[in-house]
Design a protein around this motif. Structure first.
Motif, PDB file in Angstrom:
ATOM      1  N   ALA A  39       4.809   3.380   7.638  1.00 37.69           N
ATOM      2  CA  ALA A  39       5.107   2.425   6.559  1.00 37.69           C
ATOM      3  C   ALA A  39       3.988   1.399   6.418  1.00 37.69           C
ATOM      4  O   ALA A  39       3.609   1.013   5.297  1.00 37.69           O
ATOM      5  CB  ALA A  39       6.437   1.723   6.842  1.00 37.69           C
ATOM      6  N   ALA A  40       3.417   0.964   7.581  1.00 32.71           N
ATOM      7  CA  ALA A  40       2.297   0.008   7.525  1.00 32.71           C
ATOM      8  C   ALA A  40       1.060   0.657   6.910  1.00 32.71           C
ATOM      9  O   ALA A  40       0.319   0.011   6.135  1.00 32.71           O
ATOM     10  CB  ALA A  40       2.000  -0.514   8.933  1.00 32.71           C
ATOM     11  N   ARG A  41       0.794   1.911   7.209  1.00 35.44           N
ATOM     12  CA  ARG A  41      -0.371   2.597   6.641  1.00 35.44           C
ATOM     13  C   ARG A  41      -0.217   2.763   5.125  1.00 35.44           C
ATOM     14  O   ARG A  41      -1.186   2.649   4.357  1.00 35.44           O
ATOM     15  CB  ARG A  41      -0.565   3.949   7.316  1.00 35.44           C
ATOM     16  N   VAL A  42       0.998   3.045   4.691  1.00 28.55           N
ATOM     17  CA  VAL A  42       1.235   3.164   3.251  1.00 28.55           C
ATOM     18  C   VAL A  42       0.952   1.829   2.567  1.00 28.55           C
ATOM     19  O   VAL A  42       0.344   1.762   1.474  1.00 28.55           O
ATOM     20  CB  VAL A  42       2.687   3.629   2.992  1.00 28.55           C
ATOM     21  N   GLN A  43       1.393   0.731   3.240  1.00 29.29           N
ATOM     22  CA  GLN A  43       1.137  -0.584   2.674  1.00 29.29           C
ATOM     23  C   GLN A  43      -0.367  -0.870   2.595  1.00 29.29           C
ATOM     24  O   GLN A  43      -0.860  -1.450   1.611  1.00 29.29           O
ATOM     25  CB  GLN A  43       1.835  -1.652   3.531  1.00 29.29           C
ATOM     26  N   LEU A  44      -1.103  -0.440   3.634  1.00 31.51           N
ATOM     27  CA  LEU A  44      -2.553  -0.622   3.612  1.00 31.51           C
ATOM     28  C   LEU A  44      -3.183   0.112   2.431  1.00 31.51           C
ATOM     29  O   LEU A  44      -4.045  -0.436   1.710  1.00 31.51           O
ATOM     30  CB  LEU A  44      -3.174  -0.130   4.915  1.00 31.51           C
ATOM     31  N   GLN A  45      -2.807   1.346   2.245  1.00 34.88           N
ATOM     32  CA  GLN A  45      -3.396   2.140   1.167  1.00 34.88           C
ATOM     33  C   GLN A  45      -3.096   1.547  -0.206  1.00 34.88           C
ATOM     34  O   GLN A  45      -3.902   1.642  -1.129  1.00 34.88           O
ATOM     35  CB  GLN A  45      -2.881   3.590   1.255  1.00 34.88           C
ATOM     36  N   LEU A  46      -1.916   0.922  -0.327  1.00 35.07           N
ATOM     37  CA  LEU A  46      -1.581   0.299  -1.611  1.00 35.07           C
ATOM     38  C   LEU A  46      -2.390  -0.970  -1.873  1.00 35.07           C
ATOM     39  O   LEU A  46      -2.635  -1.336  -3.031  1.00 35.07           O
ATOM     40  CB  LEU A  46      -0.072  -0.021  -1.653  1.00 35.07           C
ATOM     41  N   LEU A  47      -2.812  -1.653  -0.778  1.00 37.77           N
ATOM     42  CA  LEU A  47      -3.521  -2.919  -0.932  1.00 37.77           C
ATOM     43  C   LEU A  47      -5.037  -2.744  -0.991  1.00 37.77           C
ATOM     44  O   LEU A  47      -5.765  -3.681  -1.368  1.00 37.77           O
ATOM     45  CB  LEU A  47      -3.164  -3.860   0.214  1.00 37.77           C
ATOM     46  N   VAL A  48      -5.540  -1.574  -0.598  1.00 38.22           N
ATOM     47  CA  VAL A  48      -6.999  -1.362  -0.581  1.00 38.22           C
ATOM     48  C   VAL A  48      -7.616  -1.564  -1.976  1.00 38.22           C
ATOM     49  O   VAL A  48      -8.649  -2.260  -2.113  1.00 38.22           O
ATOM     50  CB  VAL A  48      -7.334   0.028  -0.003  1.00 38.22           C
TER      51      VAL A  48
END
Length: 416
Positions: A39-48
Motif C-alpha cells: 500500500a505504501a509503494r502504491v502511494q509512492l507511485q501515485l506521488l512521483v
C-alpha cells in the motif's frame, strides 16, 4: 487402554496442529507486512508525478499538507525538507528505491529526478500497521486448533470406549465366574479378536459347569455303591456276640453318616456353595448352641463371643456350619472332659470374618495336625473340612498350638 488411546491421539493431533499453526502464524505476519508495504509503494507511485512536475509550493500545499500523521516527507532537490524531516537526513539521495527499517517502523525511499536536481520522496509505515490484524488472526488460528484438538479427543474417546467396553465386560464376567456364578456369560462384542475371546470364555464356563456336574454325579454314584456293602456289614455286626457288637455298631454308624454326607454333598446343586454368602455370626451362634448340650454333659466351660450385627462372608451356611462342627468336634474328641473351649467371631481386615476356636487342652504339634497333602490332603483330625472351606471363601486356616492350649482360626473372605 482408553486413557492411553486418548493420550496418543492428543499427542498426534498436537504435533499435526503445531506443524500447521506455526507456519500459518508466520505466514500471517508476513502477509500483513507485505500488505502494508504494498500500500505504501502504491502511494509512492501515485506521488512521483506530482513531485517530479509540480512546484515546491504546490507539493508543500498538496501531498505533504495532506499527509496522514506525517507519514509523507519530501526532501527537495536543494536539500531542504517539506514537512517533517525523514530518515534520510542529509545523506546522499539513493540511486533507486530503498527500504530502511527503524525501531518504530519502515521507511520507503523513492528518488525523483526533476530540473535542477533530485528530490527524494519518503513514506513511513508504522510498526502497528505492519502488524495490523496479526494478533486477531493468530487468536482465530489458536481457537481453531483448540476446537480441532477437542474434536479429536472426543472421537478418540468414543473409539477407545468401543474397544475397551467389550474387554471390561469380559473382565466382569470372568470375575463373576471366579466368584462362583457359573451362569455368567458375556455377549461377544467389539473387534473380531475380542469377540473370539468372549466366545471362548462362554464355552469355558459351560464346560466348567458340565465338569462339576459330572464330578458330583460320579461322587453320588460312588456313595450309593457303598451302601450295599455297608448294609451287609451292619448285618454281620448285628450277628456278633454282645461283647463286640456295640463297639463295631458305633463304627458302622459313623461310616454310614459319612456316606450320607457324601451323598448330600453330591446332590447339592453345582452353584450352591460357589460364591454363596452367609452370616458368620448367626451360623457360629447356632452351632455353639447345638454343641452346648454335649459341653454341659462333659462339664466343659463353653463361651461364645459374636457381634450383635451381621458379619457377611463368602461361604454357604451349610459349609460354614460343617467347618465349625469339625473344629468343635476336634475339641471334644481330642481333649479331656472338663477342658474349656471358647469360640469368637470378629470382622476381618479387608472384609469377611475371623472365626477362632480355642481350647485349654494340652496342645498339639502343628506339624502333626496338618500332615502332608497326599491324595485328598486330609488332616486326619477333621480340619481338612475347615481348611477347604476357608480357602474356598478366599481365606485360610491358621493353627496356634502350645502347652496352654490350641487356637484354630478360620479366615473367611467377604461376599463376592
Amino acid at each position: 487402554m482408553r486413557r492411553r488411546v486418548s493420550l496418543l491421539v492428543a499427542a498426534t493431533t498436537s504435533v499435526v496442529l503445531l506443524a500447521f499453526l506455526l507456519p500459518a502464524s508466520a505466514l500471517v505476519a508476513r502477509v500483513a507486512e507485505a500488505r502494508a508495504l504494498d500500500a505504501a509503494r502504491v502511494q509512492l507511485q501515485l506521488l512521483v508525478p506530482a513531485v517530479g512536475l509540480d512546484s515546491r509550493a504546490e507539493v508543500a500545499a498538496g501531498p505533504v499538507a495532506l499527509s496522514d500523521g506525517g507519514r509523507l516527507a519530501v526532501r527537495w532537490s536543494d536539500g531542504t525538507w517539506l514537512g517533517a524531516e525523514g530518515v534520510l537526513g542529509d545523506d546522499p539521495a539513493p540511486a533507486g528505491a530503498e527500504v530502511r527499517e527503524t525501531d518504530d517502523g519502515t521507511h520507503l525511499l523513492q528518488p525523483v529526478r526533476r530540473e535542477g536536481g533530485t528530490a527524494v520522496l519518503e513514506v513511513f509505515v508504522p510498526e502497528a500497521e505492519l502488524r495490523a490484524g496479526v494478533a486477531e488472526t493468530r487468536l482465530v488460528l489458536g481457537g481453531l486448533g483448540l476446537v480441532l484438538l477437542l474434536l479429536a479427543l472426543g472421537v478418540a474417546d468414543r473409539v477407545a470406549r468401543s474397544l475397551t467396553r467389550p474387554v471390561t465386560d469380559l473382565a466382569r464376567t470372568a470375575h463373576r465366574l471366579g466368584s462362583g456364578d457359573l451362569s455368567a456369560r458375556v455377549v461377544p462384542d467389539g473387534p473380531d479378536e475380542v469377540r473370539e475371546v468372549g466366545t471362548a470364555l462362554n464355552r469355558l464356563a459351560t464346560r466348567i459347569g458340565e465338569l462339576l456336574a459330572d464330578e458330583r454325579e460320579a461322587a453320588a454314584d460312588l456313595a450309593h455303591r457303598l451302601r450295599t456293602p455297608l448294609t451287609a456289614l451292619r448285618l454281620d455286626v448285628e450277628a456278633l456276640p454282645p461283647g463286640h457288637r456295640e463297639r463295631l455298631q458305633e463304627d458302622v454308624d459313623a461310616l454310614s453318616r459319612g456316606v450320607d454326607e457324601v451323598v448330600a454333598e453330591a446332590r447339592r446343586p453345582v452353584r450352591e456353595g460357589l460364591g454363596a454368602g452367609s452370616d458368620a455370626a448367626a451360623v457360629v451362634a447356632e452351632r455353639v448352641r447345638f454343641w452346648s448340650v454335649l459341653a454341659e454333659e462333659e462339664h466343659r466351660p463353653l463361651t461364645v463371643d459374636v457381634p450383635t450385627g451381621a458379619v457377611p462372608v463368602r461361604v454357604a451356611e451349610a459349609d460354614l456350619g460343617a467347618a465349625v462342627d469339625a473344629l468343635l468336634g476336634n475339641v471334644f474328641a481330642h481333649t479331656p472332659e472338663g477342658t474349656g473351649c471358647a469360640v469368637s467371631v470378629g470382622p476381618r481386615q479387608g472384609g469377611g470374618a475371623l472365626v477362632v476356636v480355642r481350647d485349654a487342652g494340652p496342645g498339639l504339634p502343628v506339624a502333626g495336625v496338618v500332615r502332608g497333602r497326599s491324595g485328598g490332603g486330609s488332616t486326619g483330625l477333621g480340619l481338612d473340612i475347615a481348611r477347604r472351606t476357608a480357602e474356598g471363601a478366599g481365606g485360610g486356616l491358621r493353627i496356634d498350638s502350645s502347652p496352654a492350649g490350641t487356637a484354630v482360626a478360620l479366615e473367611l473372605g467377604p461376599p463376592g
